[in-house]
Motif scaffolding. Structure first.
Motif, short mmCIF file in Angstrom:
data_model
loop_
_atom_site.label_atom_id
_atom_site.label_comp_id
_atom_site.label_asym_id
_atom_site.label_seq_id
_atom_site.Cartn_x
_atom_site.Cartn_y
_atom_site.Cartn_z
N MET A 90 0.85 -1.19 0.00
CA MET A 90 0.00 0.00 0.00
C MET A 90 0.88 1.24 0.00
O MET A 90 1.87 1.31 0.73
CB MET A 90 -0.91 0.00 1.23
N ALA A 91 0.55 2.23 -0.81
CA ALA A 91 1.36 3.43 -0.91
C ALA A 91 1.33 4.23 0.39
O ALA A 91 0.33 4.24 1.12
CB ALA A 91 0.86 4.30 -2.07
N SER A 92 2.44 4.90 0.67
CA SER A 92 2.50 5.73 1.86
C SER A 92 1.57 6.93 1.71
O SER A 92 1.39 7.46 0.62
CB SER A 92 3.94 6.22 2.07
N LYS A 93 0.99 7.37 2.81
CA LYS A 93 0.12 8.53 2.79
C LYS A 93 0.96 9.78 2.58
O LYS A 93 1.94 10.02 3.28
CB LYS A 93 -0.65 8.63 4.11
N LYS A 94 0.59 10.59 1.59
CA LYS A 94 1.32 11.81 1.31
C LYS A 94 1.03 12.84 2.38
O LYS A 94 -0.06 12.89 2.94
CB LYS A 94 0.94 12.35 -0.07
N ARG A 95 2.02 13.68 2.68
CA ARG A 95 1.81 14.77 3.62
C ARG A 95 2.66 15.95 3.19
O ARG A 95 3.56 15.81 2.36
CB ARG A 95 2.14 14.35 5.05
N ASP A 96 2.40 17.09 3.77
CA ASP A 96 3.13 18.29 3.41
C ASP A 96 4.61 18.14 3.78
O ASP A 96 4.96 17.47 4.76
CB ASP A 96 2.56 19.51 4.13
N ILE A 97 5.44 18.78 3.01
CA ILE A 97 6.87 18.77 3.29
C ILE A 97 7.12 19.63 4.53
O ILE A 97 6.69 20.79 4.59
CB ILE A 97 7.67 19.31 2.10
N PRO A 98 7.79 19.09 5.53
CA PRO A 98 8.07 19.90 6.72
C PRO A 98 9.06 21.02 6.40
O PRO A 98 9.94 20.87 5.55
CB PRO A 98 8.68 18.89 7.71
N ILE A 99 8.87 22.14 7.07
CA ILE A 99 9.78 23.27 6.92
C ILE A 99 10.41 23.54 8.28
O ILE A 99 9.70 23.81 9.26
CB ILE A 99 9.04 24.52 6.40
N LEU A 144 15.67 7.95 -6.24
CA LEU A 144 15.62 7.57 -4.83
C LEU A 144 14.73 8.48 -3.98
O LEU A 144 15.09 8.87 -2.87
CB LEU A 144 17.03 7.52 -4.24
N THR A 145 13.56 8.79 -4.48
CA THR A 145 12.63 9.65 -3.76
C THR A 145 12.28 9.04 -2.40
O THR A 145 11.94 7.86 -2.32
CB THR A 145 11.35 9.85 -4.57
N PRO A 146 12.33 9.83 -1.33
CA PRO A 146 12.05 9.28 -0.01
C PRO A 146 10.57 9.01 0.21
O PRO A 146 9.71 9.63 -0.41
CB PRO A 146 12.54 10.37 0.95
N VAL A 147 10.28 8.08 1.11
CA VAL A 147 8.94 7.93 1.67
C VAL A 147 8.61 9.27 2.36
O VAL A 147 9.47 9.85 3.02
CB VAL A 147 8.92 6.77 2.67
N PRO A 148 7.42 9.83 2.17
CA PRO A 148 6.19 9.24 1.64
C PRO A 148 5.91 9.56 0.16
O PRO A 148 4.77 9.38 -0.27
CB PRO A 148 5.12 9.88 2.52
N TYR A 149 6.91 10.02 -0.58
CA TYR A 149 6.69 10.34 -1.99
C TYR A 149 7.40 9.37 -2.92
O TYR A 149 7.56 9.67 -4.10
CB TYR A 149 7.11 11.79 -2.27
N ARG A 150 7.81 8.23 -2.40
CA ARG A 150 8.48 7.25 -3.24
C ARG A 150 7.60 6.88 -4.43
O ARG A 150 6.39 6.70 -4.28
CB ARG A 150 8.81 6.00 -2.42
N GLU A 158 13.12 15.41 -6.01
CA GLU A 158 13.56 16.80 -6.13
C GLU A 158 14.24 17.20 -4.83
O GLU A 158 13.98 16.62 -3.77
CB GLU A 158 12.36 17.74 -6.34
N PRO A 159 15.10 18.21 -4.88
CA PRO A 159 15.72 18.68 -3.63
C PRO A 159 14.71 19.07 -2.55
O PRO A 159 15.00 18.96 -1.36
CB PRO A 159 16.54 19.89 -4.09
N LYS A 160 13.51 19.50 -2.95
CA LYS A 160 12.53 19.94 -1.96
C LYS A 160 12.12 18.83 -0.99
O LYS A 160 11.56 19.12 0.08
CB LYS A 160 11.28 20.49 -2.65
N TYR A 161 12.37 17.57 -1.34
CA TYR A 161 12.02 16.47 -0.44
C TYR A 161 13.09 16.19 0.62
O TYR A 161 12.92 15.29 1.44
CB TYR A 161 11.75 15.20 -1.25
N LEU A 162 14.15 16.94 0.61
CA LEU A 162 15.24 16.71 1.56
C LEU A 162 14.79 16.75 3.03
O LEU A 162 15.30 15.98 3.85
CB LEU A 162 16.35 17.72 1.32
N PRO A 163 13.84 17.61 3.42
CA PRO A 163 13.42 17.60 4.83
C PRO A 163 12.91 16.25 5.33
O PRO A 163 13.08 15.93 6.51
CB PRO A 163 12.32 18.66 4.87
N PHE A 164 12.30 15.44 4.45
CA PHE A 164 11.86 14.11 4.88
C PHE A 164 13.06 13.24 5.27
O PHE A 164 12.98 12.44 6.21
CB PHE A 164 11.07 13.42 3.77
N ILE A 165 14.15 13.39 4.53
CA ILE A 165 15.35 12.61 4.84
C ILE A 165 15.95 13.07 6.16
O ILE A 165 16.32 12.24 7.01
CB ILE A 165 16.36 12.72 3.67
#
Length: 270
Positions: free
Chosen positions: A1-10, A220-226, A231-238
């Motif tokens: 099951m796909a991960s639930k998407k959520r806003d990128i933390p700032i 290599l997009t991180p969970v929850p956007y795998r 994109e670099p904007k997903y770095l906060p999830f990492i």
């Protein structure tokens, strides 16, 4: 099951994206990609050269975008294209003020797009460039732990700067060797994958003073956007995930990793 998407933390503290491939992103204009990263407090981006074909492309991106720095180097996949002319081009381009490392260089025995002997030769020649220019290196290694360690052992004593083993997925022995020699380890979206317990074990043993954040976008997009292009904007999830793996507060991890990135790539005369 796909991960639930959520806003990128700032986060309040800025983040540095130490490894991505901006010229490989296809879904949006480069200015929009950089603006999206800036909107989540990514302060600097390093875009990575990999082949003779994109050495000049990386140079152009760094000149056109204030937030972007770059590297110069040939990936092991393209080691068969390494030549005296390419060597000279890397040396000349690396003198530009916004080029901060020699890379992406190394060994890849998993795909073997280039003969292993040519990979080793290209790697060693580029290590010599880094030594001659007193620059850090950005290293790719896959299924080549023994040869990687052997080659690094031959050069590390001459290196004024070390560098980063990016997207670290190798074994504990190589991790311990590299950390012992002063290298950083780069971690990306792989660390969030359910099956990547081996990577999380390396994260756990890596001192916070030696961790770097990276996306390796568009891969290599991180969970929850795998599953989406990275994109670099997903770095906060990492960053968020690595803090959880290390069992430390984000407020403690973020400034330390920011300083790690600054010290390695942007304070070369310090």
């Amino acid at each position: 099951m796909a991960s639930k998407k959520r806003d990128i933390p700032i986060f309040e503290h800025p983040i540095i994206e130490t490894h991505c491939h901006l010229d490989y992103l296809e879904d949006s204009a480069l200015a929009d990609t950089i603006a999206a990263a800036q909107a989540v407090n990514i302060e600097r981006i390093i875009t990575i050269a990999v082949s003779p074909d994109n050495l000049e492309t990386v140079m152009g991106i760094t000149r056109q975008h204030e937030l972007v720095w770059g590297t110069q180097g040939i990936h092991p996949h393209d080691a068969s294209e390494y030549s005296d002319a390419v060597d000279a081009q890397i040396r000349e381009n690396a003198l530009a003020p916004k080029i901060v490392a020699i890379g992406e260089i190394g060994l890849d025995y998993y795909y073997e797009h280039s003969d292993r002997s040519k990979q080793r030769d290209a790697f060693e020649r580029q290590l010599q460039i880094a030594i001659d220019l007193s620059m850090p290196i950005v290293v790719h290694t896959r299924e080549a732990d023994d040869d990687m360690q052997a080659i690094l052992q031959n050069f590390v004593g001459q290196m004024p700067k070390r560098g980063v083993i990016h997207s670290f997925t190798s074994g504990k022995s190589l991790a311990e060797y590299c950390l012992g020699e002063g290298f950083h380890l780069g971690f990306n979206g792989i660390s969030t994958f359910k099956t990547a317990e081996n990577v999380r074990e390396i994260v756990e043993l890596t001192p916070v003073e030696k961790i770097l954040f990276e996306t390796d976008a568009p891969y290599l997009t991180p969970v929850p956007y795998r599953g989406r292009p990275n994109e670099p904007k997903y770095l906060p999830f990492i960053a968020e995930h690595l803090a959880a793996v290390k069992n430390i507060e984000l407020e403690a991890l973020l400034p330390q990793v920011w300083q790690n990135s600054m010290s390695l790539f942007f304070e070369q005369d310090a």
